[in-house]
Scaffold this active site. Sequence first.
Site, PDB file in Angstrom:
ATOM      1  N   GLU A  82       0.864  -1.194   0.000  1.00 25.43           N
ATOM      2  CA  GLU A  82       0.000   0.000   0.000  1.00 25.43           C
ATOM      3  C   GLU A  82       0.896   1.238   0.000  1.00 25.43           C
ATOM      4  OE1 GLU A  82      -3.515  -0.148   2.510  1.00 25.43           O
ATOM      5  OE2 GLU A  82      -3.614   2.046   2.449  1.00 25.43           O
ATOM      6  N   LYS A 276      -8.066  -1.233  10.920  1.00 20.90           N
ATOM      7  CA  LYS A 276      -7.341  -1.672   9.712  1.00 20.90           C
ATOM      8  C   LYS A 276      -6.138  -0.759   9.490  1.00 20.90           C
ATOM      9  CE  LYS A 276      -6.488  -1.848   5.090  1.00 20.90           C
ATOM     10  NZ  LYS A 276      -5.724  -0.912   4.249  1.00 20.90           N
ATOM     11  N   ASP A 292       4.158 -13.682  11.796  1.00 21.10           N
ATOM     12  CA  ASP A 292       2.873 -14.139  11.267  1.00 21.10           C
ATOM     13  C   ASP A 292       1.827 -13.037  11.470  1.00 21.10           C
ATOM     14  OD1 ASP A 292       0.419 -15.334  10.861  1.00 21.10           O
ATOM     15  OD2 ASP A 292       0.921 -17.190  11.893  1.00 21.10           O
ATOM     16  N   HIS A 389      -3.088   9.679  -1.148  1.00 19.80           N
ATOM     17  CA  HIS A 389      -3.254   8.404  -1.857  1.00 19.80           C
ATOM     18  C   HIS A 389      -3.163   8.609  -3.360  1.00 19.80           C
ATOM     19  CE1 HIS A 389      -5.150   5.326   1.056  1.00 19.80           C
ATOM     20  NE2 HIS A 389      -4.191   6.009   1.616  1.00 19.80           N
TER      21      HIS A 389
HETATM   22  C1  MEV Z   1      -6.314   2.815   4.452  1.00 19.33           C
HETATM   23  O1  MEV Z   1      -5.504   1.706   4.158  1.00 19.33           O
HETATM   24  C2  MEV Z   1      -6.407   2.978   5.932  1.00 19.33           C
HETATM   25  C3  MEV Z   1      -7.368   4.067   6.429  1.00 19.33           C
HETATM   26  O2  MEV Z   1      -8.659   3.838   5.854  1.00 19.33           O
HETATM   27  C4  MEV Z   1      -7.409   3.942   7.920  1.00 19.33           C
HETATM   28  C5  MEV Z   1      -8.467   4.790   8.573  1.00 19.33           C
HETATM   29  O3  MEV Z   1      -9.490   5.072   7.917  1.00 19.33           O
HETATM   30  O4  MEV Z   1      -8.266   5.127   9.761  1.00 19.33           O
HETATM   31  C6  MEV Z   1      -6.920   5.414   5.978  1.00 19.33           C
END
Ligand code: MEV
Length: 432
Positions: A82, A276, A292, A389
């Site tokens: 990413e 995430k 892992d 991004h």
């Molecule tokens: C993208 O990989 C992760 C985010 O969506 C995390 C978040 O929203 O806190 C930017």
Amino acid sequence: MSQLSVYSRFSKLSREEKIALLPLSNDSKNLLDKAMIGNEAIAVVIDKLSENTVSHFSFPMGIAPNIWMNGKHYFVPLVTEESSIVAAISKAARFWSDFGGFNAKVLGTEKKGQVHFFWKGEKSLLMAKLPAIKDFILLRVNSITRQMVKRGGGITSITLDDLTVELPYYYQLNVGFETKDAMGANFINSCLEEMKKSLNQFAICDLEMDESLLDINMAILSNYTLNCKAVATVSCPVDALNSYGEKIGTKNLALRLLQAVQIAKININRAVTHNKGIYNGIDALAIATGNDWRALEAGGHAYASRNGKYSSLTVAKIENNIFSMELELPLTLGTVGGITNLHPMSKLAMEILGNPDAAELMQLMAVIGLASNFSALLALTSTGIQKGHMKMHLSNILLQLKASSEQIIRAETYFNDKTVSFTEVEKFLSAK
Ligand code: MEV
């Protein structure tokens, strides 16, 4: 030979024979060769990590340069596909380096595993036999634990958990392990499988137990490690955060960050994505160090639900004009054995980190998770994440379309204030 029988013998075929069977053009088959790691010594190790290897699949390894943890500086290697993660963590680290960096500590290192079984005999008999069962299986498992005990680890506890209310006749032997610098999965599972056999043998040998009433289902470690955790924290004056916010176009940044964490605390839609973002960083460091990451994720997401509702793993507060953020989570990992010592790049990643022991790496992972979360919230509560991004997205598309350096410069200027998509970039390049 029929196709079916070739497929069932697939693992026995040579690499070339395997590739010949794949539905690929000749160009794609050549790509499988080109993607192989050029260095023979490294290639041989990577080939053997998995079954049916036909090629190697690379990801970039980047460095977050400015990580300060407990007063010590680290270059942190991160492996991720990413595009914005390394930059995001570096940005957070840069900010916090002005405020003493991150603090971290280990909150426990005990790992867990269970022997799951059904006992249709008297509960009281099973309970009465527990001390003898424990002695018997500990004796039997001695040959496996001896080395680990020498290193200061071994079995830390054995309890019998009665879960018959939730599932008729179901019990667990719940076993605690200390595995020092090893992740310990093989050690734990070997012990548990020996315990499974020993429990069965105990029932056969014991005069009062009827072994036909015992049905052992399985023996396996658990990735839910409530007593193997680390915590990372950061704090700074609210004013410092707010002035930083002004610079990136956000008023009341401290309050906005606090609210962002509060939203993730109460709302699952937000909490899952919030967490995430934490694992964006943790996984990247786990992959770099040969750990892992699926185990880390499984344990962490379960921990996020420990109060009965899935929630944010980070907490934030503003007290006495100080903004602080904290990430506490289970982290079962290793710095000896496993892929860490096998994969030449993991070994190298460990060297970049200064060869930390498992406890230090646990703390670093918590720090990287916190940095990753902080940076995501910073972007989300100010410019939004798309700006950053999209820059990386544009660069990936330009790479894919084999743009020249001159085209890259022009495209970056042109798309500075426009939405990036593959079609738009393709159109832009072909129009010039
Ligand atoms: C993208 O990989 C992760 C985010 O969506 C995390 C978040 O929203 O806190 C930017």
